[in-house]
Design a protein around this motif. Structure first.
Motif, PDB file in Angstrom:
ATOM      1  N   GLN B 408      14.374  31.766  50.391  1.00 27.53           N
ATOM      2  CA  GLN B 408      13.667  30.494  50.485  1.00 27.53           C
ATOM      3  C   GLN B 408      14.516  29.317  50.015  1.00 27.53           C
ATOM      4  OE1 GLN B 408       9.992  32.002  48.866  1.00 27.53           O
ATOM      5  NE2 GLN B 408      10.039  32.907  50.903  1.00 27.53           N
ATOM      6  N   ALA B 409      15.651  29.635  49.386  1.00 26.81           N
ATOM      7  CA  ALA B 409      16.469  28.572  48.810  1.00 26.81           C
ATOM      8  C   ALA B 409      17.101  27.729  49.912  1.00 26.81           C
ATOM      9  CB  ALA B 409      17.556  29.179  47.942  1.00 26.81           C
ATOM     10  N   GLN B 410      17.553  26.539  49.506  1.00 26.98           N
ATOM     11  CA  GLN B 410      18.275  25.689  50.447  1.00 26.98           C
ATOM     12  C   GLN B 410      19.619  26.338  50.770  1.00 26.98           C
ATOM     13  OE1 GLN B 410      17.388  22.697  51.956  1.00 26.98           O
ATOM     14  NE2 GLN B 410      15.427  23.530  51.305  1.00 26.98           N
ATOM     15  N   PRO B 411      20.106  26.167  51.996  1.00 24.05           N
ATOM     16  CA  PRO B 411      21.430  26.715  52.300  1.00 24.05           C
ATOM     17  C   PRO B 411      22.488  26.080  51.400  1.00 24.05           C
ATOM     18  CG  PRO B 411      20.668  25.263  54.047  1.00 24.05           C
ATOM     19  CD  PRO B 411      19.499  25.490  53.152  1.00 24.05           C
ATOM     20  N   ALA B 412      23.491  26.882  51.029  1.00 30.78           N
ATOM     21  CA  ALA B 412      24.494  26.403  50.080  1.00 30.78           C
ATOM     22  C   ALA B 412      25.356  25.300  50.689  1.00 30.78           C
ATOM     23  CB  ALA B 412      25.366  27.569  49.640  1.00 30.78           C
ATOM     24  N   ILE B 413      25.627  25.411  51.977  1.00 33.43           N
ATOM     25  CA  ILE B 413      26.597  24.500  52.585  1.00 33.43           C
ATOM     26  C   ILE B 413      26.364  24.511  54.088  1.00 33.43           C
ATOM     27  CG2 ILE B 413      28.399  26.251  52.930  1.00 33.43           C
ATOM     28  CD1 ILE B 413      30.406  24.105  51.934  1.00 33.43           C
ATOM     29  N   ASP B 414      26.663  23.420  54.773  1.00 34.94           N
ATOM     30  CA  ASP B 414      26.594  23.472  56.235  1.00 34.94           C
ATOM     31  C   ASP B 414      28.010  23.493  56.808  1.00 34.94           C
ATOM     32  OD1 ASP B 414      27.485  20.928  56.046  1.00 34.94           O
ATOM     33  OD2 ASP B 414      25.629  19.966  56.680  1.00 34.94           O
ATOM     34  N   SER B 415      28.102  23.759  58.094  1.00 27.76           N
ATOM     35  CA  SER B 415      29.412  23.967  58.703  1.00 27.76           C
ATOM     36  C   SER B 415      30.278  22.717  58.643  1.00 27.76           C
ATOM     37  CB  SER B 415      29.259  24.418  60.157  1.00 27.76           C
ATOM     38  OG  SER B 415      28.789  25.731  60.191  1.00 27.76           O
ATOM     39  N   ARG B 416      29.650  21.552  58.728  1.00 26.52           N
ATOM     40  CA  ARG B 416      30.443  20.323  58.760  1.00 26.52           C
ATOM     41  C   ARG B 416      31.199  20.148  57.444  1.00 26.52           C
ATOM     42  NH1 ARG B 416      30.082  15.353  57.504  1.00 26.52           N
ATOM     43  NH2 ARG B 416      28.093  15.634  56.461  1.00 26.52           N
TER      44      ARG B 416
END
Lengths: 298, 519
Positions: B408-416
């Motif tokens: 449920q946590a926020q994603p750690a990082i996005d691809s950009r």
């Protein structure tokens, strides 16, 4: 291992070097074959003897526990007995070799026949040079289906204490413990997690009154009486600093992956570095699936 | 009458010059081709005859002999059709001969006389320029591709009639203007940016697995080999598929190499110079020859197709042992030398290996209650992944079953953002290795390691402890240092510290399997 590199001696029932404790076993073998000198066997069996037994398919926890117990017991002058199979027995032999080499194994076939499983040949050869190997069957005999229980009865018969590390709650898995009980010798067990099927055997024995063993000292107490012998301290080469000790304790408490440690409020990068330090210091090892395991040192 | 035309045939990744000699003399009408012509070339007889007649030209009713020189080089593919037809026309004096000497011709003919595109046009264009030819006549669809090569005139011919016009001194057909790469011409300084292609999967979709995501970024930053291990359904394949989006685009030299390979293998139309790195994920039933090449003359394997990109092996333990063993040389040397009874070749294969595997055949090793594998199965599984192959893995990321909170946590990082980190680290490496002829830490060899990796005091002490521990081979230590260097580059610091070394150590596969090996 071929016969010419192996020094096989025959020990008859009446031979003074024949293991004293084994004579008490009903149906003990008339004669035994021993690799190396009978004097070495006598020395090894003169002090306390502990059989460390358990499941062939043990968990990382069981393997690591058997290993560290065997190492500390061997370093304290106790001889570790086992049946050179997979799992707990092999881990016990290895630990005993690390702790000075006081270990005796019992082979299912003749001493010169290829040891089973073949992957244990290296270990077998190390046991033969540092410790001793016993067999009931003459050299050249291949192990048979019935050889496994017969050798396990010898393991139990030579031991003053049978220590069960991980085993299912089945008669076959607790064979050595039952023999020890018949001989009115002490049985000890290492507890496990309630939900693990491999803890059922030790827990059943504990419920029947077996000695609870958490460290080598507990086993020494069971052998010689409380307080009579003290565990030989394996000197810890480098004292860990406080931060690392805290991480080590958390791993011991079950937070055994980076994710779990981070979930408990640690910083990811620091945790990774601390775990690597601990691994390098030999305080941690990694098991299946990348889980960290404490390697008992103190 | 005699005429000669110039063309090329593709062998492996090379275009080889072929002279098409045509002799026409009186005799029983016939059409013979000699000179190690492959099946497609022998069938050119029928195509050439029909194309000439359907273009309103004369096919001489005489004895026609075609020789393809050099005579010991096997010729394959339909690209020789156009040269063959033009040589026949010149020998029968329907077109002038002089331009045939300076024009290379490449194209397959249709029965109605139209010219069809051929694979490997870029390689042919490069070879034509090296051979000192002025012009290359190709199908309009491939003219853009050929015009990537500086100093070579590219003329498009839509049909055999257009080719006749060109060889008579007229202009060719129109084709789209010169291809450009990242807004610059080929040969200019590469632009180390680029944008994410739309529709690519994003790291945003990954929940939990922060350690594995970190490993993915480190691997991308230094072009290190990565092994993802974990129970089924934890996202190994998902992570690997998100790797191309965070890799930097190809720099110009690499782009030419990749486009050339893709053009020859006919995998893409090559309408433009390829700027994204290839990502190959062969099925695990692949053979050793399929992986490294060498099945037949000129056949290249997946490692070559993954050159300058990523080779992704999903379910690593299911690959055949011979196939995995064959990977050793390409992984170590960045090239693969194929030697067979009648041919040998060296192909480039500078690639980044990413592999995914279950920790045991059933997938649940470590969860004692769930794992149903026998000791022998476990041993076999470990053996397959042990030793030399594991030694060439830089990072072992062990994935675990994510907890409910992690899901449920926020994603750690996005691809950009991940891509930005990777690009910054790559820029630092490129600046450092400007004079060394390499681009990334993964390419550091022993002598360069000593020159470029500055270990501070604590790191040196730690390295000594690693050596005393004796778990890592010499190669393992080198790989450890390379990864540590990448970690320092990601952080943007000049010196490699003990922290970098410790984190790199936590990724080493030897450390994870040490207890097993001893047991």
């Amino acid at each position: 291992m071929s016969t010419d590199t192996l020094d096989v001696h025959t020990l008859h029932w009446r031979d003074p070097a024949y293991p004293q404790l084994l004579r008490e076993l009903h149906g003990a073998p008339r004669q035994l074959y021993v690799s190396g000198s009978p004097e070495r066997l006598r020395t090894l069996l003169s002090n306390g003897t502990v059989a460390i037994v358990g499941a062939k398919r043990a968990s990382d926890y069981g393997m690591e526990t058997a290993r560290s117990l065997a190492r500390d017991l061997a370093a304290s002058g106790v001889t570790v007995l086992g049946a050179l199979a997979e799992g707990i027995a092999a881990a016990a032999h290895m630990g005993a070799l690390e702790g000075g080499g006081r270990t005796v194994t019992v082979m299912p076939g003749g001493l010169d026949t290829c040891c089973y499983p073949a992957s244990r040949r290296g270990l077998y050869e190390r046991i033969c040079t540092q410790g001793c190997a016993l067999a009931e069957l003459p050299p050249g005999t291949q192990p048979r289906r019935f050889s496994d229980p017969t050798r396990r009865r010898i393991v139990a018969g030579v031991a003053r204490l049978v220590l069960v590390v991980e085993a299912a709650d089945r008669p076959n898995a607790l064979f050595e413990a039952r023999i020890a009980q018949e001989l009115a010798r002490p049985v000890a067990a290492v507890p496990g997690r309630v939900c693990s099927p491999l803890a059922a055997g030790p827990h059943a024995l504990l419920a029947e009154g077996a000695r609870l063993v958490q460290s080598a000292q507990d086993a020494l107490d069971a052998l010689y009486g409380v307080g009579s012998t003290h565990q030989h301290q394996v000197a810890s080469s480098n004292a860990l600093d406080r931060q690392l000790r805290l991480v080590l304790e958390e791993v011991g408490a079950g937070r055994d992956t980076v994710t779990k440690l981070v979930a408990a409020g640690r910083r990811a990068r620091d945790t990774v570095v601390a775990l690597a330090e601990l691994e390098l210091a030999g305080a941690l090892v990694r098991g299946d699936g990348g889980r960290y395991l404490c390697r008992a040192q103190q | 009458m005699l005429a000669r035309a110039r063309t090329f045939t593709i062998e492996g990744l090379q275009a080889r010059a072929v002279a098409v000699e045509v002799d026409i003399r009186s005799g029983l009408p016939g059409f013979t081709i000699v000179g190690l012509a492959g099946t497609a070339v022998r069938e050119a007889r029928e195509r050439v005859q029909a194309a000439i007649l359907n273009s309103g030209l004369q096919f001489p009713a005489k004895r026609i002999t075609v020789n393809l020189a050099p005579g010991d080089l096997p010729k394959a593919g339909p690209g020789l059709d156009l040269a063959l037809a033009c040589a026949v026309l010149a020998a029968s004096e329907q077109i002038p001969k002089e331009r045939l000497e300076s024009h290379a011709l490449l194209g397959e003919l249709s029965l109605n006389g139209s010219v069809k595109p051929c694979r490997g046009t870029l390689a042919v264009a490069q070879a034509a320029r090296e051979a000192g030819l002025d012009k290359l006549v190709v199908a309009p669809q491939r003219a853009r591709e050929a015009s990537l090569v500086e100093g070579l005139g590219v003329v498009a011919a839509r049909s055999l009639r257009s080719a006749v016009r060109i060889l008579s001194g007229n202009k060719g057909d129109a084709f789209a203007a010169r291809m450009q790469h990242d807004g610059q011409h080929i040969g200019g300084e590469p632009a180390l940016h680029g944008v994410q292609r739309s529709g690519e999967p994003d790291l945003r979709d990954v929940r939990g697995q922060t350690q594995a995501v970190r490993a993915l970024i480190v691997a991308a930053a230094g072009a290190h080999n990565l092994l993802l291990s974990g129970p089924p359904g934890t996202g190994k394949t998902m992570l690997a598929q998100r790797l191309p989006a965070i890799l930097p685009p190809l720099v110009s030299g690499e782009a030419i190499e990749v486009t050339r390979i893709q053009s020859i293998m006919g995998e893409s139309p090559c309408e433009e110079l390829i700027s994204h790195r290839p990502f190959r994920s062969p099925h695990h039933s692949i053979t050793a020859a399929g992986l490294v090449g060498g099945a037949s003359r000129g056949w290249v394997g997946e490692v070559v197709l993954a050159h300058n990109g990523v080779l992704f092996l999903d379910e690593l333990s299911e690959f055949s042992r011979t196939a995995l063993e064959a990977l050793r040389q390409p992984l170590e040397d960045g090239r693969v030398a194929i030697v067979r009874a009648r041919h040998s070749a060296v192909y480039p294969s500078r690639l980044m290996l990413v592999a995914a595997t279950n920790p045991c055949p059933c997938g649940y090793a470590g969860e004692a209650e769930r794992c149903r594998c026998s000791e022998a199965e476990l041993a076999r599984h470990r053996r397959k992944l042990s030793g030399p192959l594991l030694d060439r893995i830089d990072l072992l990321a062990q994935l675990e079953r994510p907890t409910a909170t992690a899901m449920q946590a926020q994603p750690a990082i996005d691809s950009r953002r991940a891509r930005e980190y990777v690009l910054q680290a790559r820029e630092r490496q490129a600046a450092r290795y400007r004079d060394e002829g390499i681009a990334v830490n993964a390419q550091l060899d022993v002598s360069l390691l000593g020159r470029h990796i500055a270990l501070d005091e604590s790191a040196q002490a730690m390295l000594r402890r690693v050596q005393e521990r004796g778990v890592l081979s010499a190669r393992g230590q080198q790989r450890l240092l390379r990864v540590a260097r990448t970690l320092a580059d990601l952080q943007g610091v000049p010196d490699t510290s003990a922290r970098h070394l410790a984190e790199a150590l936590s990724w080493r596969p030897e450390m994870a399997t040490e207890s097993r090996r001893a047991a």
